[in-house]
Design a protein around this motif. Sequence first.
Motif, PDB file in Angstrom:
ATOM      1  N   GLY A  11       1.293  -1.251   0.186  1.00  0.00           N
ATOM      2  CA  GLY A  11      -0.031   0.188  -0.092  1.00  0.00           C
ATOM      3  C   GLY A  11       1.350   1.466   0.047  1.00  0.00           C
ATOM      4  O   GLY A  11       1.324   1.126   1.069  1.00  0.00           O
ATOM      5  N   ASN A  12       0.575   2.087  -1.098  1.00  0.00           N
ATOM      6  CA  ASN A  12       1.543   3.204  -1.215  1.00  0.00           C
ATOM      7  C   ASN A  12       0.733   4.609  -0.285  1.00  0.00           C
ATOM      8  O   ASN A  12      -0.395   5.336  -1.501  1.00  0.00           O
ATOM      9  CB  ASN A  12       1.500   3.085  -2.415  1.00  0.00           C
ATOM     10  CG  ASN A  12       3.178   5.120  -2.511  1.00  0.00           C
ATOM     11  OD1 ASN A  12       2.748   5.531  -1.621  1.00  0.00           O
ATOM     12  ND2 ASN A  12       2.702   5.394  -4.014  1.00  0.00           N
ATOM     13  N   TRP A  13       0.490   5.121   0.421  1.00  0.00           N
ATOM     14  CA  TRP A  13       0.092   6.233   0.947  1.00  0.00           C
ATOM     15  C   TRP A  13       0.720   7.330   0.635  1.00  0.00           C
ATOM     16  O   TRP A  13      -0.657   8.256   0.383  1.00  0.00           O
ATOM     17  CB  TRP A  13       0.079   6.416   2.069  1.00  0.00           C
ATOM     18  CG  TRP A  13      -0.858   4.928   3.197  1.00  0.00           C
ATOM     19  CD1 TRP A  13      -1.194   3.973   2.578  1.00  0.00           C
ATOM     20  CD2 TRP A  13      -0.722   5.117   4.597  1.00  0.00           C
ATOM     21  NE1 TRP A  13      -1.500   3.780   4.199  1.00  0.00           N
ATOM     22  CE2 TRP A  13      -1.731   4.076   5.281  1.00  0.00           C
ATOM     23  CE3 TRP A  13      -0.167   5.548   5.873  1.00  0.00           C
ATOM     24  CZ2 TRP A  13      -1.597   3.224   6.454  1.00  0.00           C
ATOM     25  CZ3 TRP A  13      -0.936   4.728   7.123  1.00  0.00           C
ATOM     26  CH2 TRP A  13      -2.084   4.118   7.129  1.00  0.00           C
ATOM     27  N   LYS A  14       1.544   7.024   0.088  1.00  0.00           N
ATOM     28  CA  LYS A  14       1.917   8.809  -1.237  1.00  0.00           C
ATOM     29  C   LYS A  14       1.520   9.835   0.373  1.00  0.00           C
ATOM     30  O   LYS A  14       2.402   9.512   1.222  1.00  0.00           O
ATOM     31  CB  LYS A  14       0.545   9.086  -1.824  1.00  0.00           C
ATOM     32  CG  LYS A  14       0.594   7.604  -3.140  1.00  0.00           C
ATOM     33  CD  LYS A  14      -0.379   8.728  -4.115  1.00  0.00           C
ATOM     34  CE  LYS A  14      -0.474   7.453  -4.635  1.00  0.00           C
ATOM     35  NZ  LYS A  14      -0.932   7.898  -6.231  1.00  0.00           N
ATOM     36  N   MET A  15       1.692  10.893   0.290  1.00  0.00           N
ATOM     37  CA  MET A  15       1.452  12.407   1.201  1.00  0.00           C
ATOM     38  C   MET A  15      -0.101  12.687   1.120  1.00  0.00           C
ATOM     39  O   MET A  15      -0.597  13.018   1.604  1.00  0.00           O
ATOM     40  CB  MET A  15       1.380  13.976   0.163  1.00  0.00           C
ATOM     41  CG  MET A  15       1.970  14.668   1.075  1.00  0.00           C
ATOM     42  SD  MET A  15       3.451  16.176   0.380  1.00  0.00           S
ATOM     43  CE  MET A  15       1.961  16.588  -0.313  1.00  0.00           C
ATOM     44  N   GLY A  98      11.557   5.214  -8.446  1.00  0.00           N
ATOM     45  CA  GLY A  98      11.179   5.448  -9.063  1.00  0.00           C
ATOM     46  C   GLY A  98       9.309   5.820  -9.112  1.00  0.00           C
ATOM     47  O   GLY A  98       9.179   5.018 -10.422  1.00  0.00           O
ATOM     48  N   HIS A  99       8.538   5.726  -8.463  1.00  0.00           N
ATOM     49  CA  HIS A  99       7.242   5.715  -8.654  1.00  0.00           C
ATOM     50  C   HIS A  99       6.582   6.526  -9.735  1.00  0.00           C
ATOM     51  O   HIS A  99       7.556   8.288  -9.786  1.00  0.00           O
ATOM     52  CB  HIS A  99       6.334   6.680  -8.012  1.00  0.00           C
ATOM     53  CG  HIS A  99       5.164   6.121  -7.589  1.00  0.00           C
ATOM     54  ND1 HIS A  99       4.034   7.418  -8.544  1.00  0.00           N
ATOM     55  CD2 HIS A  99       3.886   5.348  -7.405  1.00  0.00           C
ATOM     56  CE1 HIS A  99       2.916   6.991  -7.878  1.00  0.00           C
ATOM     57  NE2 HIS A  99       3.054   5.840  -7.261  1.00  0.00           N
ATOM     58  N   SER A 100       6.228   6.902 -11.001  1.00  0.00           N
ATOM     59  CA  SER A 100       5.902   8.000 -11.282  1.00  0.00           C
ATOM     60  C   SER A 100       5.625   9.415 -10.911  1.00  0.00           C
ATOM     61  O   SER A 100       6.356  10.134 -11.770  1.00  0.00           O
ATOM     62  CB  SER A 100       5.055   7.472 -12.659  1.00  0.00           C
ATOM     63  OG  SER A 100       3.508   7.372 -11.807  1.00  0.00           O
ATOM     64  N   TYR A 211       1.336  -5.278 -10.340  1.00  0.00           N
ATOM     65  CA  TYR A 211       0.208  -5.043 -11.519  1.00  0.00           C
ATOM     66  C   TYR A 211      -0.178  -3.301  -9.984  1.00  0.00           C
ATOM     67  O   TYR A 211      -0.496  -3.179  -8.918  1.00  0.00           O
ATOM     68  CB  TYR A 211      -0.898  -5.042 -11.633  1.00  0.00           C
ATOM     69  CG  TYR A 211      -1.307  -4.152 -11.861  1.00  0.00           C
ATOM     70  CD1 TYR A 211      -1.173  -3.520 -13.792  1.00  0.00           C
ATOM     71  CD2 TYR A 211      -2.488  -3.582 -11.468  1.00  0.00           C
ATOM     72  CE1 TYR A 211      -2.039  -2.617 -13.923  1.00  0.00           C
ATOM     73  CE2 TYR A 211      -3.469  -2.859 -12.070  1.00  0.00           C
ATOM     74  CZ  TYR A 211      -3.541  -2.481 -13.000  1.00  0.00           C
ATOM     75  OH  TYR A 211      -3.812  -0.927 -13.869  1.00  0.00           O
ATOM     76  N   GLY A 212       0.139  -1.691 -10.430  1.00  0.00           N
ATOM     77  CA  GLY A 212      -0.210  -0.954  -9.838  1.00  0.00           C
ATOM     78  C   GLY A 212      -1.407  -0.056 -10.748  1.00  0.00           C
ATOM     79  O   GLY A 212      -0.933   0.095 -12.091  1.00  0.00           O
ATOM     80  N   GLY A 213      -2.090   0.432 -10.440  1.00  0.00           N
ATOM     81  CA  GLY A 213      -3.349   1.552 -10.895  1.00  0.00           C
ATOM     82  C   GLY A 213      -4.617   1.225 -10.419  1.00  0.00           C
ATOM     83  O   GLY A 213      -5.386   0.056 -11.369  1.00  0.00           O
ATOM     84  N   SER A 214      -5.421   1.805  -9.951  1.00  0.00           N
ATOM     85  CA  SER A 214      -6.466   1.361  -9.777  1.00  0.00           C
ATOM     86  C   SER A 214      -7.115   0.381  -8.585  1.00  0.00           C
ATOM     87  O   SER A 214      -8.168   0.248  -9.485  1.00  0.00           O
ATOM     88  CB  SER A 214      -7.611   2.354 -10.609  1.00  0.00           C
ATOM     89  OG  SER A 214      -7.225   3.313 -11.458  1.00  0.00           O
ATOM     90  N   GLY A 235      -2.787   2.428  -4.420  1.00  0.00           N
ATOM     91  CA  GLY A 235      -2.515   3.491  -3.452  1.00  0.00           C
ATOM     92  C   GLY A 235      -4.175   3.990  -2.610  1.00  0.00           C
ATOM     93  O   GLY A 235      -3.924   3.760  -1.901  1.00  0.00           O
ATOM     94  N   GLY A 236      -4.680   4.673  -3.680  1.00  0.00           N
ATOM     95  CA  GLY A 236      -6.165   5.216  -2.996  1.00  0.00           C
ATOM     96  C   GLY A 236      -6.443   4.084  -1.918  1.00  0.00           C
ATOM     97  O   GLY A 236      -6.922   4.570  -0.600  1.00  0.00           O
ATOM     98  N   ALA A 237      -6.800   2.520  -2.509  1.00  0.00           N
ATOM     99  CA  ALA A 237      -7.721   2.264  -1.481  1.00  0.00           C
ATOM    100  C   ALA A 237      -6.637   1.045  -0.540  1.00  0.00           C
ATOM    101  O   ALA A 237      -7.250   0.934   0.776  1.00  0.00           O
ATOM    102  CB  ALA A 237      -7.761   0.436  -2.856  1.00  0.00           C
TER     103      ALA A 237
HETATM  104  C1  PEP Z   1       0.106   4.188  -6.917  1.00  0.00           C
HETATM  105  O1  PEP Z   1       0.482   5.584  -6.803  1.00  0.00           O
HETATM  106  O2  PEP Z   1       1.257   3.702  -6.444  1.00  0.00           O
HETATM  107  C2  PEP Z   1      -1.611   3.974  -7.779  1.00  0.00           C
HETATM  108  C3  PEP Z   1      -1.157   2.628  -7.758  1.00  0.00           C
HETATM  109  O3  PEP Z   1      -2.839   4.302  -6.705  1.00  0.00           O
HETATM  110  P1  PEP Z   1      -4.155   4.124  -7.612  1.00  0.00           P
HETATM  111  O4  PEP Z   1      -3.997   2.532  -6.404  1.00  0.00           O
HETATM  112  O5  PEP Z   1      -4.686   5.296  -6.203  1.00  0.00           O
HETATM  113  O6  PEP Z   1      -4.470   3.910  -8.681  1.00  0.00           O
END
Ligand code: PEP
Length: 254
Positions: A11-15, A98-100, A211-214, A235-237
Amino acid sequence: MTPDIIPLVAGNWKMNGARDQLDQLALMSQGLDDDLADAVDVVVCPPTTLLYVATTLSEDTPLQVGAQDCHNEQSGAHTGDISAEMIKDCLADYCIVGHSERRTDHGESDYHVAGKAQACWRAGLTAIICIGETEAEYDAGMAQAVLKRQILSSVPEGATEDDTIVAYEPVWAIGTGKTPSPEDIRDIHAFIRETLAEKLGGHGERMRILYGGSVKPANAAELMSILNVDGALVGGASLKAEDFLAICEIYRDM
Ligand code: PEP
């Protein structure tokens, strides 16, 4: 999923997240029962401000903790930066590199990302190296070329399944609710596997590809049933324990 590879959900909580978000982290660590922990590796990457308290809270539970970025050097005159050694000193075990959002917001190149991955190894952290094409690159049919360049230049020589994880995150799918079709993900993950194997031999064959993205509870099962998808970067979830644990449980049950 790939036979014989234990999946990993990160899980990536970001900021996002102040101290009140630690309740969610506590719920996550309490929700990881032995069955779940045997079947799936689970990592949460909170903001750096919460890193040490997160590792303290999850001590003696299967929940593992990671950071979201590091500098490539061990120490020095780099105001505002954090070294991999400092992350290890907070008792964390992983670091996303290297997160986008880092590549875009901070101009990080493949060269920088490779240096950060090597810094992770030096400190004893597992590097989660993110790769992924933009929407324009996808539309132009350049996804595989971009991914190949990123793998060849961002994943350092000598990477193994024990110190490195690759996360494929199409930039246009991050935080947008959009995901590639299952067929696209299957083909891209097969391509990533092939490229990693060409570069790293058996280590590339055994390396986890997330895999990452939504990713959310509603689409996790379909995504995870795809060959060479060995987990998810969420991310969000990942901000809500209920959703994050639901995603992990789907892995356990597959
Ligand atoms: C992410 O930030 O790495 C990501 C995959 O975000 P989300 O799940 O919110 O698309």
